[in-house]
Design a protein around this motif. Structure first.
Motif, short mmCIF file in Angstrom:
data_model
loop_
_atom_site.label_atom_id
_atom_site.label_comp_id
_atom_site.label_asym_id
_atom_site.label_seq_id
_atom_site.Cartn_x
_atom_site.Cartn_y
_atom_site.Cartn_z
N THR A 85 -31.02 36.57 21.12
CA THR A 85 -30.45 37.21 19.57
C THR A 85 -30.97 36.27 18.68
OG1 THR A 85 -28.48 35.79 20.05
CG2 THR A 85 -28.42 37.92 21.09
N GLU A 111 -35.28 42.55 16.86
CA GLU A 111 -34.56 43.29 17.87
C GLU A 111 -35.15 44.22 18.63
OE1 GLU A 111 -31.54 41.42 14.74
OE2 GLU A 111 -33.42 42.99 14.70
N ASN A 114 -32.02 42.04 26.97
CA ASN A 114 -30.44 42.47 26.71
C ASN A 114 -29.89 43.54 27.62
OD1 ASN A 114 -29.84 40.49 24.67
ND2 ASN A 114 -31.45 41.47 23.19
#
Length: 501
Positions: free
Chosen positions: A202, A223, A232
């Motif tokens: 992150t 992201e 993730n």
């Protein structure tokens, strides 16, 4: 019990310089997972990495000696059921090729095929046309899987993606890891994955997620990078695994595990968190009690991460049968290492003893040299005294001779010295003038500019990135990269333009 993971960036250097001692004394681990060991097979005996009080599993790079590599160490009281090298299941245990008479021997496979043996952890998955690339990854020494009674441990070193080819390998590795975890969880196993993922999950885990501060903007948003998305998917709340550090420290910022050593980024804590310990939620809730980063241990550009947990291994009992049946992948079965095992305590003190012995040898040589010099001086002094005694020179005659010699030298100095002194003065003045001129010339050409942010002398660096500026020199602030006043300012100056600014 405590499990530690650490990318050591060279285990041999860590032992030789004494950092391994600090790590063991400060963390006191029961299971250790090292990444980037960079050890070759021929150096195992030299450094005695295999210890008699720990079970050791090493996956060495077979395609490039001294590159990559992972190692898992666990204390003898930890029961071991099975152990496997690589994430694919293609590789047989390396030691088996040294002794084909063992009952569990499996011949080297000409064509990669999924096949479980009596020593493999199992729970493999079917693959298509990527088997050759996966086999290449396993030959680099990037994964060790060890099965304990309560969980299966993955020690991994994920490839670093610097171009399209390495990105493909990295994505394929993470994809294979995800499938292997899924198979194990479906089989009712608890899973713990630790190591260097070469990817920050992150924005909180990255000092400069957009690349603005380092002036290296990303091609795609942070992201949306494929490898980050895949990571993730493994450990988000909806995924099967839990990021154990964030489970215990969800709001902690500036918690990094890797820093750029070339820019001195560790001084300003300008780094990333790319070393993780992942575990399935059931195991985290029932067994793991703590997880943290040990940022004050040096010796690598990474720092260790640990978890404290309790399980059936914490209670000593019926483990003898398990310990006696070590998997053939264990380094204790390597024929070229038999009889060379030492205790971990001896291995830790090895580098210290070597340093002490070298220091004592230098001191001994220095002492011998001094004694030899003294004896030579004393012999010369005795010879002079003997020669004087042979001449039977009295004190009065010696004083008379000295006075006469001094008067003669003074008279000679009056007649000769003025001319000599004048010539020496002229020579020295010309020499000093030339020296001063050269100093001023080179000082004007070699003046180091001051940075605009701190008014301090800059550092001269060279462009190493491929492109039109490859090899060019430039000046930047000499402080380590980082945010705030203590970090590097934005000063930049090409070396060729330093006189035209």
């Amino acid at each position: 019990m405590r499990l530690c993971t650490w990318n050591v960036n060279g285990l041999e250097s860590l032992i030789r310089k004494g950092y391994f001692t600090t790590f063991i004394q400060q963390t006191n681990p029961d299971i250790i997972c090292f990444q980037e060991t960079k050890i070759s097979r021929r150096k195992l005996a030299q450094w005695s990495v295999v210890t008699k009080d720990w079970n050791c599993f090493l996956s060495l790079c077979k395609s490039n000696e001294g590159y990559s590599g992972v190692g898992t160490f666990c204390k003898l009281f930890c029961p071991l059921f099975k152990a496997e090298e690589g994430i694919t299941g293609f590789l047989p245990a390396e030691c088996l090729s040294w002794n084909s008479k063992r009952p569990w021997f499996c011949h080297l496979r000409d064509n990669p095929t999924w096949r479980e043996t009596s020593y493999s952890v199992g729970y493999h998955f079917e693959v298509g046309g990527d088997s050759d690339k996966l086999l290449e990854l396993d030959k680099e020494g990037r994964c060790i899987i060890v099965e304990f009674p309560d969980f299966v441990l993955f020690n991994i070193y994920v490839p670093f993606n610097s171009d399209e080819e390495t990105f493909e390998y990295k994505y394929l590795f993470l994809q294979s890891l995800s499938k292997r975890i899924e198979k194990l969880l479906q089989g009712g196993k608890n899973v713990v994955v630790c190591g260097d993922f070469n990817c920050a999950r992150t924005r909180m885990d990255h000092c400069d997620p957009d690349g603005i501060f380092q002036k290296q903007p990303r091609d795609i948003p942070f992201e949306l990078e494929p490898c980050r998305i895949l990571l993730n998917e493994i450990c988000t709340p909806k995924g099967p695994m839990v990021d154990v550090f964030r489970h215990f420290h969800p709001e902690r910022i500036d918690a990094y595990t890797c820093w750029n050593a070339q820019t001195g980024a560790r001084k300003t804590n300008f780094g990333t968190r790319i070393d993780y310990i992942l575990a399935n939620k059931e195991f985290v809730d029932s067994c793991i009690v703590d997880c943290d980063i040990v940022s004050d241990i040096y010796g690598s550009d990474h720092c260790p991460v640990y978890i404290d947990f309790h399980c059936s291994m914490s209670v000593q009992g019926s483990w003898i049968e398990c310990v006696e049946q070590l998997p053939p992948f264990c380094c204790q079965h390597f024929p070229d290492l038999l009889g060379l095992q030492q205790s971990l305590k001896d291995m830790v003190s090895c580098s210290v003893n070597v340093k002490h012995s070298r220091t004592e040898e230098v001191q001994r040589k220095d002492l011998c040299f001094k004694e030899t010099t003294r004896s030579k001086r004393s012999r010369v002094r005795n010879r002079k005294m003997d020669s004087q005694s042979e001449k039977n020179v009295t004190l009065t005659s010696l004083i008379t001779y000295t006075r006469a010699y001094s008067e003669n030298s003074k008279n000679a100095e009056k007649n000769y010295c003025p001319t000599v002194r004048e010539s020496e003065k002229v020579h020295l003045s010309k020499y000093q003038k030339a020296k001063e001129d050269w100093r001023k010339l080179f000082q004007s050409r070699q003046t180091v500019p001051l940075c605009s942010g701190h008014q301090e002398p800059c550092q001269l660096r060279i462009v190493k990135k491929k492109g039109s500026n490859l090899g060019r020199k430039f000046y930047v602030c000499a402080r380590p990269i980082g945010k705030g006043e203590e970090g590097r300012c934005n000063f930049f100056l090409w070396y060729e333009n330093r006189d035209a600014r």
